[in-house]
Design an enzyme around this catalytic site. Structure first.
Site, PDB file in Angstrom:
ATOM      1  N   CYS A 116       0.863  -1.180   0.000  1.00  0.00           N
ATOM      2  CA  CYS A 116       0.000   0.000   0.000  1.00  0.00           C
ATOM      3  C   CYS A 116       0.898   1.227   0.000  1.00  0.00           C
ATOM      4  O   CYS A 116       1.646   1.433   0.951  1.00  0.00           O
ATOM      5  CB  CYS A 116      -0.883  -0.016   1.250  1.00  0.00           C
ATOM      6  SG  CYS A 116      -1.613   1.600   1.578  1.00  0.00           S
ATOM      7  N   GLU A 151       9.776  -0.186 -11.060  1.00  0.00           N
ATOM      8  CA  GLU A 151       8.566   0.025 -11.870  1.00  0.00           C
ATOM      9  C   GLU A 151       7.343   0.385 -11.025  1.00  0.00           C
ATOM     10  O   GLU A 151       6.382  -0.390 -10.939  1.00  0.00           O
ATOM     11  CB  GLU A 151       8.269  -1.212 -12.715  1.00  0.00           C
ATOM     12  CG  GLU A 151       9.238  -1.400 -13.839  1.00  0.00           C
ATOM     13  CD  GLU A 151       8.788  -2.453 -14.853  1.00  0.00           C
ATOM     14  OE1 GLU A 151       7.878  -3.233 -14.562  1.00  0.00           O
ATOM     15  OE2 GLU A 151       9.374  -2.487 -15.942  1.00  0.00           O
ATOM     16  N   CYS A 159      -4.254   1.645  -4.221  1.00  0.00           N
ATOM     17  CA  CYS A 159      -4.693   0.796  -3.111  1.00  0.00           C
ATOM     18  C   CYS A 159      -5.948   1.428  -2.506  1.00  0.00           C
ATOM     19  O   CYS A 159      -6.016   2.646  -2.336  1.00  0.00           O
ATOM     20  CB  CYS A 159      -3.580   0.689  -2.072  1.00  0.00           C
ATOM     21  SG  CYS A 159      -4.136  -0.126  -0.560  1.00  0.00           S
ATOM     22  N   CYS A 161      -7.437   0.679   0.513  1.00  0.00           N
ATOM     23  CA  CYS A 161      -7.620   0.328   1.932  1.00  0.00           C
ATOM     24  C   CYS A 161      -8.006   1.558   2.766  1.00  0.00           C
ATOM     25  O   CYS A 161      -8.054   2.680   2.267  1.00  0.00           O
ATOM     26  CB  CYS A 161      -6.349  -0.320   2.468  1.00  0.00           C
ATOM     27  SG  CYS A 161      -5.020   0.863   2.761  1.00  0.00           S
ATOM     28  N   GLU A 306      15.820  -1.555 -18.855  1.00  0.00           N
ATOM     29  CA  GLU A 306      15.410  -2.949 -19.053  1.00  0.00           C
ATOM     30  C   GLU A 306      14.841  -3.087 -20.454  1.00  0.00           C
ATOM     31  O   GLU A 306      14.092  -2.211 -20.923  1.00  0.00           O
ATOM     32  CB  GLU A 306      14.271  -3.348 -18.102  1.00  0.00           C
ATOM     33  CG  GLU A 306      14.660  -3.675 -16.696  1.00  0.00           C
ATOM     34  CD  GLU A 306      13.433  -4.159 -15.910  1.00  0.00           C
ATOM     35  OE1 GLU A 306      12.516  -4.762 -16.504  1.00  0.00           O
ATOM     36  OE2 GLU A 306      13.392  -3.905 -14.705  1.00  0.00           O
ATOM     37  N   TRP A 314       5.454 -12.923 -19.942  1.00  0.00           N
ATOM     38  CA  TRP A 314       4.193 -12.475 -19.341  1.00  0.00           C
ATOM     39  C   TRP A 314       3.095 -12.176 -20.359  1.00  0.00           C
ATOM     40  O   TRP A 314       2.022 -11.742 -19.982  1.00  0.00           O
ATOM     41  CB  TRP A 314       4.440 -11.263 -18.434  1.00  0.00           C
ATOM     42  CG  TRP A 314       5.436 -10.268 -18.951  1.00  0.00           C
ATOM     43  CD1 TRP A 314       6.761 -10.212 -18.611  1.00  0.00           C
ATOM     44  CD2 TRP A 314       5.228  -9.211 -19.901  1.00  0.00           C
ATOM     45  NE1 TRP A 314       7.395  -9.189 -19.296  1.00  0.00           N
ATOM     46  CE2 TRP A 314       6.468  -8.551 -20.089  1.00  0.00           C
ATOM     47  CE3 TRP A 314       4.118  -8.759 -20.623  1.00  0.00           C
ATOM     48  CZ2 TRP A 314       6.631  -7.464 -20.945  1.00  0.00           C
ATOM     49  CZ3 TRP A 314       4.271  -7.673 -21.482  1.00  0.00           C
ATOM     50  CH2 TRP A 314       5.528  -7.042 -21.628  1.00  0.00           C
ATOM     51  N   GLU A 354       9.653 -16.160 -13.973  1.00  0.00           N
ATOM     52  CA  GLU A 354      10.360 -15.644 -15.146  1.00  0.00           C
ATOM     53  C   GLU A 354      11.405 -16.617 -15.682  1.00  0.00           C
ATOM     54  O   GLU A 354      12.330 -16.213 -16.383  1.00  0.00           O
ATOM     55  CB  GLU A 354      10.956 -14.284 -14.807  1.00  0.00           C
ATOM     56  CG  GLU A 354       9.822 -13.295 -14.568  1.00  0.00           C
ATOM     57  CD  GLU A 354      10.266 -11.902 -14.237  1.00  0.00           C
ATOM     58  OE1 GLU A 354      11.169 -11.754 -13.389  1.00  0.00           O
ATOM     59  OE2 GLU A 354       9.704 -10.957 -14.803  1.00  0.00           O
ATOM     60  N   LYS A 355      11.217 -17.908 -15.360  1.00  0.00           N
ATOM     61  CA  LYS A 355      12.238 -18.871 -15.815  1.00  0.00           C
ATOM     62  C   LYS A 355      12.241 -19.046 -17.332  1.00  0.00           C
ATOM     63  O   LYS A 355      13.213 -19.508 -17.894  1.00  0.00           O
ATOM     64  CB  LYS A 355      12.093 -20.214 -15.099  1.00  0.00           C
ATOM     65  CG  LYS A 355      10.750 -20.898 -15.236  1.00  0.00           C
ATOM     66  CD  LYS A 355      10.745 -22.183 -14.404  1.00  0.00           C
ATOM     67  CE  LYS A 355       9.397 -22.869 -14.416  1.00  0.00           C
ATOM     68  NZ  LYS A 355       8.315 -22.050 -13.789  1.00  0.00           N
ATOM     69  N   PHE A 356      11.135 -18.657 -17.991  1.00  0.00           N
ATOM     70  CA  PHE A 356      11.121 -18.740 -19.460  1.00  0.00           C
ATOM     71  C   PHE A 356      11.318 -17.377 -20.118  1.00  0.00           C
ATOM     72  O   PHE A 356      11.169 -17.236 -21.331  1.00  0.00           O
ATOM     73  CB  PHE A 356       9.820 -19.398 -19.941  1.00  0.00           C
ATOM     74  CG  PHE A 356       9.673 -20.805 -19.433  1.00  0.00           C
ATOM     75  CD1 PHE A 356      10.652 -21.755 -19.705  1.00  0.00           C
ATOM     76  CD2 PHE A 356       8.599 -21.167 -18.635  1.00  0.00           C
ATOM     77  CE1 PHE A 356      10.546 -23.048 -19.216  1.00  0.00           C
ATOM     78  CE2 PHE A 356       8.480 -22.459 -18.140  1.00  0.00           C
ATOM     79  CZ  PHE A 356       9.460 -23.405 -18.429  1.00  0.00           C
TER      80      PHE A 356
HETATM   81  C1  GAL Z   1       9.747  -5.728 -15.713  1.00  0.00           C
HETATM   82  C2  GAL Z   1      10.317  -5.862 -14.326  1.00  0.00           C
HETATM   83  C3  GAL Z   1      11.449  -6.862 -14.279  1.00  0.00           C
HETATM   84  C4  GAL Z   1      11.083  -8.103 -15.024  1.00  0.00           C
HETATM   85  C5  GAL Z   1      10.704  -7.743 -16.431  1.00  0.00           C
HETATM   86  C6  GAL Z   1      10.367  -8.939 -17.289  1.00  0.00           C
HETATM   87  O1  GAL Z   1       8.437  -5.269 -15.662  1.00  0.00           O
HETATM   88  O2  GAL Z   1      10.801  -4.636 -13.856  1.00  0.00           O
HETATM   89  O3  GAL Z   1      11.752  -7.155 -12.933  1.00  0.00           O
HETATM   90  O4  GAL Z   1      10.022  -8.729 -14.387  1.00  0.00           O
HETATM   91  O5  GAL Z   1       9.582  -6.912 -16.409  1.00  0.00           O
HETATM   92  O6  GAL Z   1       9.952  -8.561 -18.578  1.00  0.00           O
END
Ligand code: GAL
Length: 680
Positions: A116, A151, A159, A161, A306, A314, A354-356
């Site tokens: 929160c 992020e 949140c 609450c 990143e 995802w 996130e192993k893949f």
């Molecule tokens: C971002 C995050 C990272 C990782 C990445 C995977 O959103 O900051 O930690 O999860 O996505 O694409």
């Protein structure tokens, strides 16, 4: 030497999670990092539970060894404050730290970034850890920059609450002063919502029907500010202990939840996480838009902190990047002002969600295409070191205003929910990008005088002050439909749209006429060009037409408002669709293809693209200081006319910095998914 950190040249590396691996793997990591030319890694993003296993009891020894090892191999560290995921002991002893969703359900532990933002317990714990980290590593030679949390707004953007409700009320008191002020701003006379006590006000939790849109707008403002307060609380300690170490938090490209103009002002450097979908043909243009936003936030270099070496994990279907695409996408970020290329993550995980997800070093190790491309990219990045710190001068700005975005996308209360700000921005950005024209994003209240053309795809919310600032802009201005509709409290301006922009534009919107999905409305320009309006049209009156005289000294008159295009067919037949008054153009519709109109505007503003001519499809041309990037996103070789700018002297043919190759005179041919970087 780049200006973002004390690491010279461009930055290259990724998120590094050594706590997921035994020590012997660390040795291999640093050896391979050196092989790939890694000079910066992000460490400790999700390490809170490993660094503070019990309240106030720190276990820094493993991180000490990691930082020492990295430093010994010449690798600098973007050190996270480790506050992104509160540890189990904190959420079990203080369940109120976990966020509550709009239905009132408290979310469970077991993922990440669940907190929160308004929780005093959470904020105090993050500040304590940030201080401990800063004091521990203040003198560490590997420390190049601070990375606060991770992020913000990912997973938890708001949140609902009780604690958030209290914080919201404090925020509302500050904004509206009195309850009478709030009642008036929120228009609580509608639907019987008149409040007689601050305690009656709650976050916009799930309700039986549409929630008060001004309550929602204030909620979005508040939620962005509540997360910003978390960031600022940590930043304050870092600045106290390590005043010279730059501070960032990784942004999430074009994100509705956070007002990045406000956020960027609180950081030393802007950094971004960008995950263009390799399966989406619009990815290059979407990525370019988000990179230009990042460059515009502080009007200078930023850092791609990143990106995915190949597939993410995802999306419903996670398509990998074809050979060459990681390099091309990385070069694109550099072209748009990033001072480095960083990935999530260094070594592919063996466990967890996130192993893949791809990594610079995949499960298959060094005998893989991925690894070979990682090493090759490291070499490319080193070849481009000299571009660090260089900047882009744009002549065109697209206005982006988070208040308008939030207001425009209020659910269940608008003429159409098909007006999405990101899409509206892209609709203008794409043809500019296709012409090799540099574009900045700008907030409406920035000094715009350095631009020749300013386009406001939408300014739904527009105050009198903003309108006055736009009226003072001397260049070509284009205002898109459904602008100037409401004031800062989401209340419709007297007389309707374009409200305070009326004097500038000389038009009145009598009626919004959203177009159903799949439908269209024809528009014909004064020179006979036929355009299609999709999604949106308006019954527009030009002062002076229809026997109207205007109703004030700043209203337009038939003489000075030129009709650039008229609707054709249907109930709008013959009515004005696009107008110009002086240098201000108004479009009352969304053109399926704005190109024919845009070309006229560019000509009026005296703007040509980088090459001075069009670009082949799929080719991106981007200038950064004296460097010209030509990127071929297409599947076929592309031939680009070499701009005079890239070859200033006939006796010195341009050299491609990536290959060291001197280019022959004449047009340049670029292989599919390849690029050249020329210096003029
Ligand atoms: C971002 C995050 C990272 C990782 C990445 C995977 O959103 O900051 O930690 O999860 O996505 O694409």
């Amino acid at each position: 030497m780049g200006g973002l950190t004390r690491v010279p040249g461009l930055l290259f590396g990724g998120d590094y999670n050594p706590e997921q691996w035994p020590d012997e793997v660390w040795q291999e990591d640093v050896r391979l990092m050196a092989e790939a030319g890694v000079n910066l890694v992000t460490v400790a993003v999700f390490s809170w539970s490993r660094l503070e296993p019990a309240p106030g009891a720190y276990a820094f020894d493993w991180l000490d060894r990691v930082l020492d090892l990295l430093h010994a191999h010449g690798i600098a560290v973007d050190l996270a404050t480790a506050t992104a995921t509160p540890p189990p002991w904190l959420v079990r002893s203080h369940p109120e730290v976990q966020p509550v969703d709009a239905t009132g359900t408290r979310l469970e532990f077991g993922s990440r970034q669940g907190y929160c933002p308004s929780s005093p317990v959470f904020r105090a714990a993050t500040v304590r850890l940030a201080r401990a980290m800063a004091e521990r590593y203040r003198e560490h030679p590997a420390l190049a920059m601070w990375h606060i949390s991770n992020e913000y707004a990912d997973h938890t953007a708001e949140c609902f609450c009780e604690e958030s409700a209290r914080d919201f009320r404090r925020w509302l008191r500050h904004r509206h002063g009195t309850l009478a002020g709030l009642n008036s701003a929120w228009g609580t006379s509608c639907w019987g919502q008149h409040y007689t006590d601050w305690e009656q006000i709650e976050p916009p939790r799930k309700a039986p029907g549409p929630v008060n849109p001004t309550q929602l707008l204030d909620w979005r403002r508040f939620s962005s500010d509540a997360l910003l307060a978390c960031f600022e609380a940590e930043r304050e300690v870092l600045k106290e202990v390590t005043p010279d170490v730059p501070v960032t938090t990784n942004f999430m490209s074009v994100l509705r939840d956070l007002d990045y103009w406000k956020w960027a002002a609180a950081e030393d450097l802007v950094s971004d996480d960008a995950y263009p979908d390799p399966a989406d043909p619009r990815s290059p243009v979407k990525a370019a838009l988000s990179y230009d936003l990042m460059r515009s936030l502080k009007r200078g270099p930023w850092l791609l902190l990143e990106s995915a070496p190949s597939a993410v994990s995802w999306r419903p279907v996670n398509v990998p990047k074809d050979p060459g695409v990681m390099r091309l996408h990385s070069l694109q970020a550099l072209a748009h002002g990033s001072d480095g290329v960083m990935f999530f993550q260094w070594r592919q995980a063996r466990y967890g969600p996130e192993k893949f997800h791809s990594a610079m070093l995949p499960h298959g190790g060094t005998r893989t295409r991925q690894w070979r491309e990682t090493v090759a990219l490291g070499a490319d990045v080193r070849r481009l070191a000299e571009i660090a710190g260089s900047t882009t001068e744009a002549e065109v700005a697209l206005l982006l205003d988070w208040d308008s975005w939030w207001g425009l996308e209020a659910p269940e209360s608008m003429p159409s929910d098909r007006l999405r700000l990101h899409e509206l921005l892209l609709a203008w950005y794409a043809p500019l990008h296709a012409r090799g024209i540099a574009v900045d994003l700008a907030p409406p209240d920035r000094d715009l005088s350095s631009y020749r053309l300013v386009i406001a795809p939408n300014l739904y919310l527009c105050t009198a002050e903003r309108a006055a600032a736009l009226a003072a802009f001397p260049g070509q201005l284009v205002v898109g439909p459904f602008s100037g509709v409401v004031d800062a409290d989401d209340q419709v301006h007297d007389g309707g749209a374009p409200g305070p922009l009326r004097g500038l534009l000389g038009v009145r919107v009598e009626e919004c006429r959203p177009i159903p999905d799949g439908g269209s409305q024809e528009v014909v320009t004064a020179d006979g060009t036929r355009l299609l309006a999709r999604t949106w049209s308006e019954w527009l009156s030009v002062d002076g037409e229809d026997g109207e005289d205007g109703d004030g000294e700043d209203a337009g008159s038939a003489q000075d408002v030129e009709v650039l295009a008229r609707y054709s067919g249907g109930p709008l037949d013959g009515r004005p669709a696009a107008t110009r008054r002086g240098t201000a153009t108004y479009l009352s519709f969304l053109p399926e293809d704005p190109a024919p109109l845009l070309d006229g505007m560019l000509a009026a503003a005296g703007i040509t693209g980088v090459t001075g001519q069009g670009l082949p499809e799929g080719v991106e041309a981007c200038r950064r200081g004296p460097y010209l990037f030509l990127l071929n996103h297409g599947d076929a070789p592309a031939t680009v006319p070499l701009p005079a700018l890239a070859a200033p002297r006939a006796d010195t043919p341009p050299t491609d910095l990536l290959t060291g190759r001197t280019l022959p005179a004449g047009p340049v041919t670029i292989a599919p998914r390849d690029a050249v970087v020329l210096k003029s």
